[in-house]
Scaffold this motif. Structure first.
Motif, PDB file in Angstrom:
ATOM      1  N   THR A 138       0.836  -1.215   0.000  1.00 51.11           N
ATOM      2  CA  THR A 138       0.000   0.000   0.000  1.00 51.11           C
ATOM      3  C   THR A 138       0.864   1.255   0.000  1.00 51.11           C
ATOM      4  O   THR A 138       0.372   2.342  -0.319  1.00 51.11           O
ATOM      5  CB  THR A 138      -0.937   0.027   1.220  1.00 51.11           C
ATOM      6  N   ARG A 139       2.145   1.117   0.376  1.00 49.59           N
ATOM      7  CA  ARG A 139       3.069   2.257   0.400  1.00 49.59           C
ATOM      8  C   ARG A 139       4.013   2.254  -0.797  1.00 49.59           C
ATOM      9  O   ARG A 139       4.985   2.989  -0.811  1.00 49.59           O
ATOM     10  CB  ARG A 139       3.881   2.224   1.703  1.00 49.59           C
ATOM     11  N   VAL A 140       3.720   1.416  -1.771  1.00 50.86           N
ATOM     12  CA  VAL A 140       4.596   1.255  -2.936  1.00 50.86           C
ATOM     13  C   VAL A 140       3.779   1.431  -4.209  1.00 50.86           C
ATOM     14  O   VAL A 140       2.615   1.032  -4.272  1.00 50.86           O
ATOM     15  CB  VAL A 140       5.262  -0.145  -2.924  1.00 50.86           C
ATOM     16  N   GLY A 141       4.394   2.018  -5.219  1.00 50.41           N
ATOM     17  CA  GLY A 141       3.724   2.119  -6.518  1.00 50.41           C
ATOM     18  C   GLY A 141       4.114   3.387  -7.251  1.00 50.41           C
ATOM     19  O   GLY A 141       3.976   4.489  -6.703  1.00 50.41           O
ATOM     20  N   HIS A 142       4.596   3.241  -8.475  1.00 53.64           N
ATOM     21  CA  HIS A 142       5.017   4.429  -9.220  1.00 53.64           C
ATOM     22  C   HIS A 142       3.849   5.359  -9.502  1.00 53.64           C
ATOM     23  O   HIS A 142       4.037   6.552  -9.715  1.00 53.64           O
ATOM     24  CB  HIS A 142       5.702   4.018 -10.530  1.00 53.64           C
ATOM     25  N   ASP A 143       2.622   4.813  -9.455  1.00 52.72           N
ATOM     26  CA  ASP A 143       1.443   5.644  -9.677  1.00 52.72           C
ATOM     27  C   ASP A 143       1.135   6.530  -8.465  1.00 52.72           C
ATOM     28  O   ASP A 143       0.282   7.417  -8.546  1.00 52.72           O
ATOM     29  CB  ASP A 143       0.227   4.769 -10.006  1.00 52.72           C
ATOM     30  N   LYS A 144       1.842   6.315  -7.361  1.00 46.20           N
ATOM     31  CA  LYS A 144       1.674   7.152  -6.171  1.00 46.20           C
ATOM     32  C   LYS A 144       2.673   8.305  -6.135  1.00 46.20           C
ATOM     33  O   LYS A 144       2.751   9.049  -5.145  1.00 46.20           O
ATOM     34  CB  LYS A 144       1.812   6.312  -4.905  1.00 46.20           C
TER      35      LYS A 144
END
Length: 334
Positions: A138-144
């Motif tokens: 939930t704390r990872v993702g290039h879309d964030k």
């Protein structure tokens, strides 16, 4: 990123080459020049290289708490965080590779890397439970992660998002050495950081810069293939130097952002050749995450020179893109 490159054995360097060495980004760098720029000593050139690399580290290092990237990571704000244009530009380049790979390359994957025991917060290896993996994702993702260039700034969609540029920064550092040498009028050189490298021109005697791709073995170092570079950059990523073994299974340090787990395929290393080293660096990691089939397919579709070495039982097999075969020369290892 694992570095699996070494200067080809049996190809001794001419005495006339000028060699400059130093430390940066937790590893070493070198620059081999056919001749020094007019009016500069080796010591003066080293000082210029060190200064340029120090600027890069002051912007992008996650090991320096005072770096601009570290200060962005420490912030829990989800507002725009002003940054230097150079940092914004490299993050934008990383994000573009994330987009074209559907997230296989992801500069926010650090919390998952650390969860599996491969990050800076070292702890004994243990296989995390699925609930913890999902919570970490939930704390990872290039879309964030958002980036803009006017005015340059970064923004988090999650306050605990953490950005680590290590899968592209060494290649970027190589490009900075090369760009400096270009501006100083150097016409032939081999620049390298931690094995990621960029070549220009030829050695004395019109000889190409010959570089070895390592055989992907954890307990020894030997040559798998030798290529000749001229006006190209080259980077390698692999899974055979940094891994854990438990209950007969190997766990690679390369984490697939899509699953939150170490990659689990036969691909052992990927070598990429492109015009700039930052792109080669990032794409080598991208293709390693994707694996032998999807990685090769994407590389071929992009027209990228890439060389894949996979495990087949106790031996290895390789495949290469059309662009790779057309851009390098080959000879059998000694």
């Amino acid at each position: 990123m694992l570095v699996a490159l070494l200067l080809a054995s049996g190809c001794s360097e001419p005495d006339s080459l000028v060699e400059i060495h130093g430390s940066t980004m937790g590893t070493t760098y070198s620059a081999k020049l056919v001749e020094l720029p007019p009016g500069l000593t080796a010591e003066a050139l080293k000082a210029q290289i060190d200064a340029r690399l120090d600027t890069v580290n002051a912007l992008m290092s996650t090991y320096r708490p005072d770096s601009e990237l570290s200060r962005f990571n420490a912030s829990r704000s989800t507002d725009w965080f002003p940054v230097d244009p150079e940092l914004a530009d490299l993050v934008a380049r990383a994000q573009s590779i994330s987009d074209l790979s559907n997230g296989a390359f992801d500069v926010t994957v650090g919390p998952l890397v650390n969860l599996w025991g491969f990050g800076p917060d070292a702890h004994p290896f243990r296989i995390p439970d699925q609930l913890t993996i999902e919570e970490t994702r939930t704390r990872v993702g290039h879309d964030k992660l958002d980036v803009r260039d006017h005015p340059p700034a970064l923004r988090k969609a999650h306050p605990e998002l953490y950005v680590d540029l290590s899968a592209i920064a060494k290649g970027y550092g190589v490009d900075q050495i090369a760009d400096l040498l270009d501006r100083l009028g150097v016409t032939a050189y081999l620049a390298e950081i931690g094995g990621e490298l960029r070549a220009k021109g030829a050695k004395p005697g019109d000889q190409p810069w010959r570089i070895a791709i390592e055989r992907p073995e954890a307990t020894s170092r030997s040559v798998y293939r030798i290529v000749a570079l001229e006006d190209d950059a080259m980077a390698t990523s692999g899974d055979y130097r940094n891994f854990y073994e438990q209950d007969g299974r190997t766990y690679s340090h390369t984490i697939d952002p899509g699953t939150g787990r170490p990659v689990a395929h036969a691909l052992a290393s990927v070598t990429v050749i492109t015009e700039d080293c930052a792109t080669a660096d990032a794409l080598a990691t991208t293709f390693l995450v994707l694996g032998p089939e999807r990685g090769l397919s994407l590389a071929e579709s992009l027209g990228i020179g890439a060389f894949f070495v996979s495990r087949v039982g106790d031996d290895y097999a390789h495949s290469a893109t059309t662009a790779f075969e057309s851009s390098v020369s080959e000879r059998d290892p000694d």
